[in-house]
Write an enzyme that holds these catalytic residues in place. Sequence first.
Site, PDB file in Angstrom:
ATOM      1  N   TYR A  30     -11.707  -1.553 -15.964  1.00 34.62           N
ATOM      2  CA  TYR A  30     -13.032  -2.150 -16.166  1.00 34.62           C
ATOM      3  C   TYR A  30     -13.699  -2.450 -14.834  1.00 34.62           C
ATOM      4  O   TYR A  30     -13.065  -2.378 -13.781  1.00 34.62           O
ATOM      5  CB  TYR A  30     -12.940  -3.410 -17.029  1.00 34.62           C
ATOM      6  CG  TYR A  30     -12.392  -4.630 -16.320  1.00 34.62           C
ATOM      7  CD1 TYR A  30     -11.045  -4.750 -16.029  1.00 34.62           C
ATOM      8  CD2 TYR A  30     -13.240  -5.665 -15.936  1.00 34.62           C
ATOM      9  CE1 TYR A  30     -10.553  -5.870 -15.380  1.00 34.62           C
ATOM     10  CE2 TYR A  30     -12.755  -6.797 -15.291  1.00 34.62           C
ATOM     11  CZ  TYR A  30     -11.415  -6.899 -15.012  1.00 34.62           C
ATOM     12  OH  TYR A  30     -10.929  -8.003 -14.372  1.00 34.62           O
ATOM     13  N   LYS A 143      -8.217  -2.392 -11.185  1.00 34.22           N
ATOM     14  CA  LYS A 143      -8.890  -3.325 -12.098  1.00 34.22           C
ATOM     15  C   LYS A 143      -8.624  -2.840 -13.528  1.00 34.22           C
ATOM     16  O   LYS A 143      -9.438  -2.162 -14.132  1.00 34.22           O
ATOM     17  CB  LYS A 143     -10.391  -3.399 -11.775  1.00 34.22           C
ATOM     18  CG  LYS A 143     -10.950  -4.816 -11.991  1.00 34.22           C
ATOM     19  CD  LYS A 143     -12.271  -5.008 -11.273  1.00 34.22           C
ATOM     20  CE  LYS A 143     -12.924  -6.335 -11.638  1.00 34.22           C
ATOM     21  NZ  LYS A 143     -12.302  -7.515 -11.020  1.00 34.22           N
ATOM     22  N   GLU A 175      -4.221 -14.112  -4.009  1.00 31.44           N
ATOM     23  CA  GLU A 175      -5.633 -14.269  -4.388  1.00 31.44           C
ATOM     24  C   GLU A 175      -5.739 -15.249  -5.542  1.00 31.44           C
ATOM     25  O   GLU A 175      -4.761 -15.923  -5.875  1.00 31.44           O
ATOM     26  CB  GLU A 175      -6.245 -12.905  -4.749  1.00 31.44           C
ATOM     27  CG  GLU A 175      -5.574 -12.227  -5.937  1.00 31.44           C
ATOM     28  CD  GLU A 175      -6.243 -10.910  -6.356  1.00 31.44           C
ATOM     29  OE1 GLU A 175      -7.451 -10.733  -6.124  1.00 31.44           O
ATOM     30  OE2 GLU A 175      -5.525 -10.075  -6.942  1.00 31.44           O
ATOM     31  N   LEU A 199      -6.651  -7.373  -5.646  1.00 32.04           N
ATOM     32  CA  LEU A 199      -7.769  -6.528  -6.040  1.00 32.04           C
ATOM     33  C   LEU A 199      -8.700  -6.409  -4.821  1.00 32.04           C
ATOM     34  O   LEU A 199      -8.979  -7.415  -4.170  1.00 32.04           O
ATOM     35  CB  LEU A 199      -8.487  -7.201  -7.223  1.00 32.04           C
ATOM     36  CG  LEU A 199      -9.417  -6.383  -8.108  1.00 32.04           C
ATOM     37  CD1 LEU A 199     -10.773  -6.184  -7.468  1.00 32.04           C
ATOM     38  CD2 LEU A 199      -8.829  -5.040  -8.501  1.00 32.04           C
TER      39      LEU A 199
HETATM   40  C1  PLP Z   1     -12.583  -8.463  -9.957  1.00 35.01           C
HETATM   41  C2  PLP Z   1     -11.562  -9.249  -9.239  1.00 35.01           C
HETATM   42  C3  PLP Z   1     -11.793  -9.772  -7.942  1.00 35.01           C
HETATM   43  C4  PLP Z   1     -13.143  -9.782  -7.266  1.00 35.01           C
HETATM   44  O1  PLP Z   1     -13.688  -8.532  -7.045  1.00 35.01           O
HETATM   45  P1  PLP Z   1     -15.266  -8.362  -6.912  1.00 35.01           P
HETATM   46  O2  PLP Z   1     -15.444  -6.900  -6.749  1.00 35.01           O
HETATM   47  O3  PLP Z   1     -15.704  -9.109  -5.716  1.00 35.01           O
HETATM   48  O4  PLP Z   1     -15.869  -8.905  -8.166  1.00 35.01           O
HETATM   49  C5  PLP Z   1     -10.726 -10.362  -7.280  1.00 35.01           C
HETATM   50  N1  PLP Z   1      -9.515 -10.490  -7.851  1.00 35.01           N
HETATM   51  C6  PLP Z   1      -9.274 -10.048  -9.097  1.00 35.01           C
HETATM   52  C7  PLP Z   1      -7.910 -10.231  -9.666  1.00 35.01           C
HETATM   53  C8  PLP Z   1     -10.268  -9.423  -9.825  1.00 35.01           C
HETATM   54  O5  PLP Z   1     -10.027  -8.984 -11.074  1.00 35.01           O
END
Ligand code: PLP
Length: 276
Positions: A30, A143, A175, A199
């Site tokens: 996604y 993702k 994170e 991510l």
């Molecule tokens: C989507 C997401 C992010 C942030 O990514 P962006 O592209 O800045 O929205 C960070 N960590 C995880 C686990 C995520 O799913």
Amino acid sequence: MIWIDDRLVPESEASVSYLDRGYYFGDGIYEVFRVYGGQLYEAEAHYDRLERSAGAIGLRLPYTRKELGGILRSLLDSEQVQDGSVYMQITRGVAPRAHDFPAGVRPVLLAYCTASARPLAMMRTGVSVITRPDIRWLRCDLKTLNLLGSVLAKQEAKEQGADDVIWHRDGTVTECSASNLMIVKDGAVLTHPANHLILHGVTRAVVLRLTREQGIAAEERAFSLETLAQAEEAFLTGTTMEIVPIVRIDGMPVGGGVPGPVTRRLQQAFEATLPS
Ligand SMILES: *Cc1c(COP(=O)(O)O)cnc(C)c1O
């Protein structure tokens, strides 16, 4: 309106098959795109990541990048969304339940947009978080729809009266449950390297670019829970959150317990990148 099964339909007509592999296996990927002033923000970076996630799990995207752009445009036009986000997911498709890939099945793309304001209050006051072991798998760079680790983390944070979780692997900080983490230590921004353990956030990349433009020292380097506890500032980054200060970790104030100067400077610099 919802994009599903290769067409735009009213919400009341949108449905998915009980045999969709996203439902059984979380077998899909996604993206969340941000919309400012009716325009997609950093769209190419999101397409890049979508293609990378798809390639890594052997999923053939059912549309070209240009066609995806057309789908997103038709969604934004149908809803007239000025500020909000687009959620887009692609599952491996519909087939009788078996773990290995089904043959000759077309992936299913679902997408819709939602109006939402920027989280200005949270960006001003900050959030509190708790630290927990990172219980996810070893491809956190993709993702994917397998989000049970994030679901459990977010729920635990809520039950503890916190807003989110900072994850660590054996004491090395990675994170947050749905956003990236940055800290300020000895005046420099630190964040975990973009490898398989986090991510690769689009917002993370924008903020790292802003540190260079602003002359703020920044390093992509793993750091420990001890370093986190000594941070002068901490903040999370994400597509819908932008830059949100973290003011409490495990009940202890971060720095002065209020958003710090580097965080606020980066928030201002981020704001300047938005279409006016
Ligand atoms: C989507 C997401 C992010 C942030 O990514 P962006 O592209 O800045 O929205 C960070 N960590 C995880 C686990 C995520 O799913």
